[in-house]
Design an enzyme around this catalytic site. Sequence first.
Site, PDB file in Angstrom:
ATOM      1  N   SER A 133     -15.966  16.163 -27.154  1.00 19.79           N
ATOM      2  CA  SER A 133     -16.681  14.546 -27.406  1.00 19.79           C
ATOM      3  C   SER A 133     -17.356  14.352 -28.312  1.00 19.79           C
ATOM      4  O   SER A 133     -17.958  15.775 -28.877  1.00 19.79           O
ATOM      5  CB  SER A 133     -17.470  14.819 -25.869  1.00 19.79           C
ATOM      6  OG  SER A 133     -17.938  13.130 -26.062  1.00 19.79           O
ATOM      7  N   TYR A 160     -23.912  16.824 -20.129  1.00 23.06           N
ATOM      8  CA  TYR A 160     -22.551  17.164 -20.476  1.00 23.06           C
ATOM      9  C   TYR A 160     -23.014  17.494 -22.143  1.00 23.06           C
ATOM     10  O   TYR A 160     -21.903  18.246 -22.695  1.00 23.06           O
ATOM     11  CB  TYR A 160     -22.449  15.400 -20.593  1.00 23.06           C
ATOM     12  CG  TYR A 160     -21.355  15.041 -20.732  1.00 23.06           C
ATOM     13  CD1 TYR A 160     -20.168  15.292 -20.339  1.00 23.06           C
ATOM     14  CD2 TYR A 160     -20.851  14.348 -21.833  1.00 23.06           C
ATOM     15  CE1 TYR A 160     -19.411  15.131 -20.302  1.00 23.06           C
ATOM     16  CE2 TYR A 160     -19.474  13.942 -22.666  1.00 23.06           C
ATOM     17  CZ  TYR A 160     -18.517  14.036 -21.806  1.00 23.06           C
ATOM     18  OH  TYR A 160     -17.628  14.147 -22.146  1.00 23.06           O
ATOM     19  N   LYS A 212     -20.596  20.424 -23.769  1.00 23.99           N
ATOM     20  CA  LYS A 212     -19.475  19.867 -25.758  1.00 23.99           C
ATOM     21  C   LYS A 212     -19.261  20.659 -25.878  1.00 23.99           C
ATOM     22  O   LYS A 212     -18.700  20.849 -26.694  1.00 23.99           O
ATOM     23  CB  LYS A 212     -19.366  17.994 -24.914  1.00 23.99           C
ATOM     24  CG  LYS A 212     -18.352  17.502 -23.627  1.00 23.99           C
ATOM     25  CD  LYS A 212     -17.300  17.890 -24.130  1.00 23.99           C
ATOM     26  CE  LYS A 212     -16.528  17.229 -22.764  1.00 23.99           C
ATOM     27  NZ  LYS A 212     -15.333  17.021 -22.573  1.00 23.99           N
TER      28      LYS A 212
HETATM   29  N1  LIG Z   1     -13.688   8.531 -22.063  1.00 27.95           N
HETATM   30  C1  LIG Z   1     -14.772   8.723 -22.727  1.00 27.95           C
HETATM   31  O1  LIG Z   1     -14.845   7.926 -23.518  1.00 27.95           O
HETATM   32  C2  LIG Z   1     -14.565  10.116 -23.205  1.00 27.95           C
HETATM   33  C3  LIG Z   1     -15.075  10.619 -24.719  1.00 27.95           C
HETATM   34  C4  LIG Z   1     -15.124  11.572 -24.816  1.00 27.95           C
HETATM   35  C5  LIG Z   1     -15.110  13.037 -23.948  1.00 27.95           C
HETATM   36  N2  LIG Z   1     -13.958  12.725 -23.185  1.00 27.95           N
HETATM   37  C6  LIG Z   1     -13.271  13.911 -22.475  1.00 27.95           C
HETATM   38  O2  LIG Z   1     -12.652  12.730 -22.407  1.00 27.95           O
HETATM   39  C7  LIG Z   1     -11.782  13.712 -21.362  1.00 27.95           C
HETATM   40  C8  LIG Z   1     -11.007  13.263 -19.977  1.00 27.95           C
HETATM   41  O3  LIG Z   1     -11.728  12.919 -19.462  1.00 27.95           O
HETATM   42  P1  LIG Z   1     -11.748  10.756 -19.091  1.00 27.95           P
HETATM   43  O4  LIG Z   1     -12.185  10.231 -19.850  1.00 27.95           O
HETATM   44  O5  LIG Z   1      -9.582  10.939 -19.196  1.00 27.95           O
HETATM   45  O6  LIG Z   1     -11.957  11.043 -17.605  1.00 27.95           O
HETATM   46  P2  LIG Z   1     -11.209  10.451 -16.514  1.00 27.95           P
HETATM   47  O7  LIG Z   1     -12.186  10.397 -15.015  1.00 27.95           O
HETATM   48  O8  LIG Z   1     -10.520   9.284 -17.068  1.00 27.95           O
HETATM   49  O9  LIG Z   1     -10.243  11.632 -16.327  1.00 27.95           O
HETATM   50  C9  LIG Z   1     -10.032  13.296 -16.461  1.00 27.95           C
HETATM   51  C10 LIG Z   1      -9.510  13.890 -15.300  1.00 27.95           C
HETATM   52  O10 LIG Z   1      -9.951  14.494 -15.137  1.00 27.95           O
HETATM   53  C11 LIG Z   1      -9.718  15.520 -13.636  1.00 27.95           C
HETATM   54  N3  LIG Z   1     -10.638  16.515 -13.065  1.00 27.95           N
HETATM   55  C12 LIG Z   1     -12.021  16.450 -12.376  1.00 27.95           C
HETATM   56  N4  LIG Z   1     -12.132  17.632 -12.534  1.00 27.95           N
HETATM   57  C13 LIG Z   1     -11.543  17.878 -12.064  1.00 27.95           C
HETATM   58  C14 LIG Z   1     -10.882  19.622 -12.205  1.00 27.95           C
HETATM   59  N5  LIG Z   1     -12.076  20.348 -11.406  1.00 27.95           N
HETATM   60  N6  LIG Z   1      -9.868  20.676 -12.074  1.00 27.95           N
HETATM   61  C15 LIG Z   1      -8.695  19.699 -13.084  1.00 27.95           C
HETATM   62  N7  LIG Z   1      -8.774  18.141 -12.699  1.00 27.95           N
HETATM   63  C16 LIG Z   1      -9.981  17.872 -13.239  1.00 27.95           C
HETATM   64  C17 LIG Z   1      -9.575  13.949 -12.949  1.00 27.95           C
HETATM   65  O11 LIG Z   1      -9.335  13.944 -11.872  1.00 27.95           O
HETATM   66  C18 LIG Z   1      -9.550  12.813 -13.637  1.00 27.95           C
HETATM   67  O12 LIG Z   1      -7.394  12.652 -13.794  1.00 27.95           O
HETATM   68  C19 LIG Z   1     -12.591  15.030 -20.595  1.00 27.95           C
HETATM   69  O13 LIG Z   1     -13.779  16.216 -20.927  1.00 27.95           O
HETATM   70  C20 LIG Z   1     -14.211  13.795 -21.017  1.00 27.95           C
HETATM   71  O14 LIG Z   1     -15.414  14.470 -20.758  1.00 27.95           O
HETATM   72  C21 LIG Z   1     -14.158  11.165 -23.164  1.00 27.95           C
END
Ligand SMILES: NC(=O)c1ccc[n+]([C@@H]2O[C@H](COP(=O)([O-])OP(=O)(O)OC[C@H]3O[C@@H](n4cnc5c(N)ncnc54)[C@H](O)[C@@H]3O)[C@@H](O)[C@H]2O)c1
Length: 277
Positions: free
Chosen positions: A141, A154, A158
Amino acid sequence: MSATQVAVVTGAGSGIGRELALACAREGMAVVVADIEEEALACTQELVEAAGAPCLAQRCDVSSAPDVERLAEASWSRWGGVDWLFNNAGVAVLGTAWDATDDDCQWVLGVNLMGVVHGVRTFVPRMRARGLAAHIVNTSSAAGLATIGGSAVYCASKHAVVAFSECLAKDLEQVGAPIGVSVLCPSLVATLIDQSQRNRPAELPEVGPTAAAYGERVRAGMAASAISAEDVARAAVEAIHARRFYVIPHAHTGASLRERSQRIMGDFHHFHQEILQ
Ligand SMILES: NC(=O)c1ccc[n+]([C@@H]2O[C@H](COP(=O)([O-])OP(=O)(O)OC[C@H]3O[C@@H](n4cnc5c(N)ncnc54)[C@H](O)[C@@H]3O)[C@@H](O)[C@H]2O)c1
């Protein structure tokens, strides 16, 4: 090189993971999609197949080493190998640093950090034994490069993913393995990350008391983002082709990076030039 190129994506049921799976399908790859939410996963599988790619869907909790082991076994037994691995599953908790509960820490570090560690420990030896070019993308992130108040656990998870990925890349280079590494560092994009609690294990229920107060800030940031989850996935695939390590899709992350580096170097210079002389 095997005829079918294969990608594995964790956290593929939603958001960035779903878009990564679709981006791999558009690359003409077969896709193994993994998630803890089976219904959402089935929906991603339908979308990937509708895009013309063969798809295997497997329930996998990335915080469980045996689950990740089964994911690798299923990928190898179906296609004989994996070319691209996306350790993407992640969850967020918010709140002031001193309010973080043991449960918050165990859950977030278990999924965000140990999920990546399990992916690397399980897939890399198999990839190395296969001897073909491969690539691993770990989702960190912008919060893994800079810091923001109200998200200590968090951010810590990260930052750990960035450090783990940097060391992984060095280790692979040192042994001459043809395996590239990238670390994906988006800022806020609209996904279901603000509803991470939906996947919180029942045995880790205790949420810090200030978590909710920071939720609104995250939702406003996501709504304001000009970059979509699809853009982030496109940037990740482009980085694999370019063999770029850091994938930082939001331009404004540059300002946070500069500010943090300047602060570190400012204190460094102050100590070495003014205090030691
Ligand atoms: N959305 C943002 O703004 C953002 C920014 C920076 C980084 N991220 C990172 O991107 C990645 C994806 O997140 P997203 O934003 O798409 O969120 P999201 O919640 O839409 O998707 C995350 C997915 O991970 C799955 N998940 C949760 N716990 C799990 C586990 N223990 N085992 C397997 N799957 C699991 C959830 O069911 C979901 O489908 C994450 O690592 C998040 O930290 C997101």
